[in-house]
Design an enzyme around this catalytic site. Structure first.
Site, PDB file in Angstrom:
ATOM      1  N   VAL A  72      -5.564  -9.144 -44.046  1.00  0.00           N
ATOM      2  CA  VAL A  72      -6.853  -9.372 -43.407  1.00  0.00           C
ATOM      3  C   VAL A  72      -7.963  -8.673 -44.170  1.00  0.00           C
ATOM      4  CG1 VAL A  72      -5.838  -9.637 -41.121  1.00  0.00           C
ATOM      5  CG2 VAL A  72      -6.671  -7.399 -41.829  1.00  0.00           C
ATOM      6  N   CYS A  73      -9.152  -9.270 -44.086  1.00  0.00           N
ATOM      7  CA  CYS A  73     -10.356  -8.670 -44.654  1.00  0.00           C
ATOM      8  C   CYS A  73     -11.509  -8.975 -43.704  1.00  0.00           C
ATOM      9  CB  CYS A  73     -10.636  -9.202 -46.057  1.00  0.00           C
ATOM     10  SG  CYS A  73     -11.025 -10.971 -46.100  1.00  0.00           S
ATOM     11  N   ALA A  74     -12.724  -8.755 -44.148  1.00  0.00           N
ATOM     12  CA  ALA A  74     -13.873  -8.934 -43.259  1.00  0.00           C
ATOM     13  C   ALA A  74     -14.120 -10.400 -42.921  1.00  0.00           C
ATOM     14  CB  ALA A  74     -15.122  -8.311 -43.876  1.00  0.00           C
TER      15      ALA A  74
END
Length: 376
Positions: A72-74
């Site tokens: 996951v990232c932003a």
């Protein structure tokens, strides 16, 4: 082997079902420390994206070979990039989340809580933000309480069940998320209710939510009794539904109590908070099922993903309801509080109609945990 895209809904259901999940979060350390995906059976490590540009060798020994991995990232792009490298490193079951943590923040998961005369009550769990909203339906009519900004979820749910949204209620002026109340009013023609003591500076019309204004709907089958319960805000108001459910807004949570400081008046409002919790609620039935507007920790989720408990249980187990000394109580709810919610002043002003940020800005303002409880 190939990288798979997963939706926030899919991940939410994994967390709720306690399926087990390993997460590689590639956001900056400060973003990760502020807010992350949490839950029972969830393991998460953080390694910023910019430290993995040359490959995933620095973390290869921390990744499980026999477990599904979610990156996951932003917003999505960085997690897809890193996810491809994890697959290339020989890992079979790798996903990245569509829309990143932005989509996680905004996802709503509807859960049926129980029945009311002629219908049912549903809790919408915004698992990434810790926000809870409600839809009560009876005989084809619906009331929505403390709606999130993304009203499409409620519209789609109502359409699927052939419901007409008749009333929308905010139990108080929210400071952690942007209310969808006014937008729902505009889209559906529903009556929008707001406590008048929280609405002195609003720039729109509303129906005053006061004790003498109980709401009856569904062919007269359901009565929403209005109970003034100040403390989190000066206007905070609770709702008793058919003598079965107590919707407490941000006054009482499953594991904590509401903080009184988000308008800068902790000293004044702490007395109201104590009076609500230790006197007004004490007069109610212990069998009422408490349904709050937020939760703080994944441990507050029941096995079915819902957040609820009887009022009697909370008087036995909730530490915020067991502080006998008044001065100790006031000190505890006024000092050493967690950080205030991100962008809380801008959110308050948006909910008052004093500013109208665009959709992108609204999403940015809401990122992060809710922090409406005394213990965070």
């Amino acid at each position: 082997m190939s990288l798979r895209k997963a939706t926030a809904k899919e991940i939410a259901q994994k967390v709720i079902n306690r399926d087990g999940l390993f997460i590689l979060d590639v956001r900056n350390e400060s973003e990760f420390n502020d807010w992350r995906i949490e839950g029972p059976q969830v393991e998460v490590i953080n390694k910023p994206y910019f430290e993995l540009l040359e490959g995933v060798d620095p973390i290869i020994d921390k990744l499980p070979k026999d477990q599904q991995i979610l990156v996951v990232c932003a917003k999505e792009g960085s997690s897809e990039f890193v996810g491809e490298m994890v697959v290339e490193a020989g890992f079979d079951d790798v996903m990245f989340m569509e829309g990143g943590m932005k989509s996680w923040s905004e996802h709503l998961e509807p859960l049926e809580i129980g029945t009311v005369s002629g219908g049912r009550l549903y809790q919408f769990v915004r698992i990434g933000k810790g926000c809870l909203s409600y839809l009560i339906e009876s005989d084809g009519e619906a009331v929505i309480v403390d709606p999130a900004r993304d009203i499409k979820v409620y519209e789609d749910f109502a359409a699927e069940k052939n419901l007409t949204i008749k009333h929308v209620i905010d139990t108080h002026l929210h400071a952690d998320h942007i209310s969808g109340g006014r937008t729902l009013q505009e889209k559906t023609g529903a009556t929008y209710w707001l406590p008048p003591k929280d609405a002195e500076s609003v720039n729109f019309s509303y129906q005053p939510l006061k004790e003498e204004s109980d709401i009856v709907f569904g062919n007269g089958e359901v009565k929403v009794e209005v109970l003034y319960s100040p403390g989190h805000t000066i206007g905070s108001t609770s709702l008793i539904v058919n003598d079965q459910y107590l919707l407490t807004g941000d006054i009482l949570f499953v594991a904590s109590i509401g903080r009184p400081d988000l308008a800068g008046k902790a000293g004044d409002w702490a007395s109201y908070l104590r009076e609500t919790l230790y006197q007004r609620y004490k007069e109610l039935s212990d069998q009422l099922i408490v349904l709050p507007a937020h939760f703080g920790q994944p441990s507050e989720l029941n096995k079915d993903g819902s957040v609820q408990a009887t009022l009697g249980t909370l008087y036995q187990e909730n530490p915020g309801l067991k502080i006998d000394d008044e001065s100790t109580f006031k000190k505890q709810v006024s000092e050493n509080l967690p950080p205030q919610p991100n962008s809380y002043q801008d959110i308050r002003e948006t909910n008052m109609g004093q500013q109208t940020p665009d959709e992108s800005k609204q999403s940015e303002m809401e990122i992060g945990p809710n922090r409406c409880a005394v213990n965070g």
